[in-house]
Scaffold this active site. Structure first.
Site, PDB file in Angstrom:
ATOM      1  N   HIS A  23       0.813  -1.216   0.000  1.00  0.00           N
ATOM      2  CA  HIS A  23       0.000   0.000   0.000  1.00  0.00           C
ATOM      3  C   HIS A  23       0.849   1.269   0.000  1.00  0.00           C
ATOM      4  CE1 HIS A  23       0.412  -0.222   4.517  1.00  0.00           C
ATOM      5  NE2 HIS A  23       0.481   1.082   4.372  1.00  0.00           N
ATOM      6  N   SER A  80       4.684   2.613   7.845  1.00  0.00           N
ATOM      7  CA  SER A  80       4.390   1.419   7.042  1.00  0.00           C
ATOM      8  C   SER A  80       5.587   1.027   6.191  1.00  0.00           C
ATOM      9  CB  SER A  80       3.187   1.678   6.136  1.00  0.00           C
ATOM     10  OG  SER A  80       2.012   1.845   6.883  1.00  0.00           O
ATOM     11  N   ASP A 107       0.204  -7.665   1.457  1.00  0.00           N
ATOM     12  CA  ASP A 107       0.563  -6.245   1.537  1.00  0.00           C
ATOM     13  C   ASP A 107       2.068  -6.057   1.562  1.00  0.00           C
ATOM     14  OD1 ASP A 107       0.183  -3.536   1.563  1.00  0.00           O
ATOM     15  OD2 ASP A 107      -0.152  -3.386   3.715  1.00  0.00           O
TER      16      ASP A 107
END
Length: 460
Positions: free
Chosen positions: A111, A215, A141
């Site tokens: 993402h 992230s 992911d």
């Protein structure tokens, strides 16, 4: 006590308190670097070695925004309006971890780089390098990037299977675009799944602060070894409340190997339906084990049937790795290469045995739209398989392709759409869609999920 003496004593007390407060900053400014000859504990030496392996990632991309009503050709014709999609520039920030300094491989979250046209990696020493995408895996992911640069530093890797609840960990990343930041905490839980974040979940939960921009960053142990890739937080308002999740590095490395070799993860399957072994099922089966995955159904002709698996078998280990529940079995098989052999330790009739299966490829049966209805000609459809990141999260039929200029394309159907209902009848597989779309009446009313939105489309 005499009033004068009392007043004098109170004055002296206040004076001494003020004097102590004034001296406090001086005392704190001269804290000793060691106590009784021993240096004070610090994470700084470990971070000096580890931080150069963590990078900041900046992305640029474009998103085409369409009004769902403008996708309906009847609406456009009725109001005589041209279809004018609006294009919007996007920017993103995240983190990544250098796994291979020689090859320049960096792992991050999917993402972080999703829909990016330009990816720039900033190293700890300030160098900015353009990155190319080696491969992505939305189901976990994860994504692998590659940069060309000298003197890169790769992180050391630990065995995430050896983690225990209570172990100290440190999160390194780029929260809110501030630059590299370090937070510390402990492992709060292991094997978190069923959160609906990804299709394949086996998260490390930590209370080390993970914020937007972290992230793709590193979760390391106190030796500076990578144990996880920071991925998500559980929060009501978007900030950190002490519940963060990281992908175990063992899973990340398996995905990385797939992506480097093929650019994608070619997931395998056994062809079984499984459920968790509960205490009630264990008692019903007359076994002493309390953790495992119960085989509820075996598909005819599947790899599981050829291996000799049967309904009621309880899988305890996959390739010597313990299986505690159905999710762990699914993760273990889904990360194996297609065609590889897998050893399964199972309990059947209270006796342990070992079976060997050859992992088969997940193949989705595809049906041409014209077989459903002439208005769907030019589109192809399939069910949502285990290989799709939508599996288990969306009930519908996937559009796998649309021929340019076909009736389906002119109607506004796009590859990647998910058909949720036909003529207000929910559809979750090809047979249900066949029945719902089988009538060649005056129109088809489709409820379509596209990206994160949904709309109705009328096909005349």
């Amino acid at each position: 006590m005499h009033p004068v003496h009392s007043k004098l004593r109170n004055t002296l007390t206040v004076f001494l308190c003020l004097l102590l407060l004034a001296m406090a900053p001086m005392a704190s400014a001269t804290l000793p670097v060691e106590v009784d000859g021993e240096p004070l504990p610090s994470l700084a030496p470990m971070l000096d070695r580890t931080i150069p392996a963590v990078v900041n990632i900046a992305t640029r991309g474009r998103v085409v925004e369409r009004n769902p009503l403008m996708e309906d050709p009847f609406f456009r014709r009725f109001f005589d309006l041209p279809q004018q999609p609006r294009e919007r520039q996007t920017q993103g920030l995240g983190s990544g971890v250098i796994l291979d300094a020689e090859q320049g491989y960096i792992i991050t979250n999917f993402h972080v780089i999703q829909r990016a046209d330009e990816i720039v990696v900033t190293l700890h020493d300030g160098r900015r390098l353009d990155a190319e995408v080696v491969g992505t895996d939305p189901a976990t992911d994860l994504a692998v990037l590659r940069v060309q640069g000298d003197n890169l530093t790769a992180v050391k890797v630990a065995d995430s299977d050896a983690l225990r609840v209570g172990d100290f960990v440190v999160a390194i990343g780029n929260p809110f675009g501030l630059g590299q930041t370090v937070t510390s905490g402990i492992v709060s839980a292991l094997g978190r799944s069923g959160l609906g974040i990804e299709s394949y979940e086996d998260f490390i939960q930590t209370d080390a602060s993970i914020n937007p921009g972290n992230s793709g960053g590193a979760l390391v142990n106190l030796r500076g070894e990578l144990v996880g890739i920071n991925t998500a937080i559980l929060s009501g308002g978007g900030g950190n409340i002490g519940i963060g999740f990281a992908i175990p590095v063992n899973m990340a490395l398996q995905v990385k190997d797939h992506l480097v070799a093929h650019g994608e993860v070619r997931r395998g399957r056994l062809g079984v339906t499984v459920q968790d072994l509960t205490p009630e099922l264990a008692q019903a089966f007359g076994i002493s084990q309390t953790q495992g995955a119960v085989i509820a159904q075996v598909e005819p002709g599947s790899a599981a049937e050829r291996a000799g698996l049967k309904e009621g078998d309880v899988v305890l280990r996959v390739n010597e790795r313990r299986v505690r529940n159905a999710t762990e079995l699914r993760n273990a098989i889904g990360l194996l290469r297609v065609g590889s052999e897998v050893q399964l330790d199972v309990v059947r009739d209270n006796r342990r045995r070992t079976l060997t299966a050859v992992v088969a490829e997940i193949r989705a049966a595809t049906t041409e739209g014209a077989q459903f209805n002439r208005r769907l000609e030019g589109a192809s459809f399939s069910e949502i398989t285990e290989a799709s990141p939508l599996h288990g999260r969306v009930q519908g039929v996937l559009v796998t392709g649309v021929q340019s200029g076909s009736p389906a394309a002119r109607a506004g159907i796009r590859e990647g759409d998910v058909i949720l209902s036909v003529n207000r009848q929910p559809v979750s597989n090809l047979e249900e869609m066949r029945r719902a779309a089988g009538s060649n009446g005056q129109r088809l009313l489709l409820n379509i999920r596209r990206d994160e939105g949904a709309f109705f489309l009328i096909l005349q």
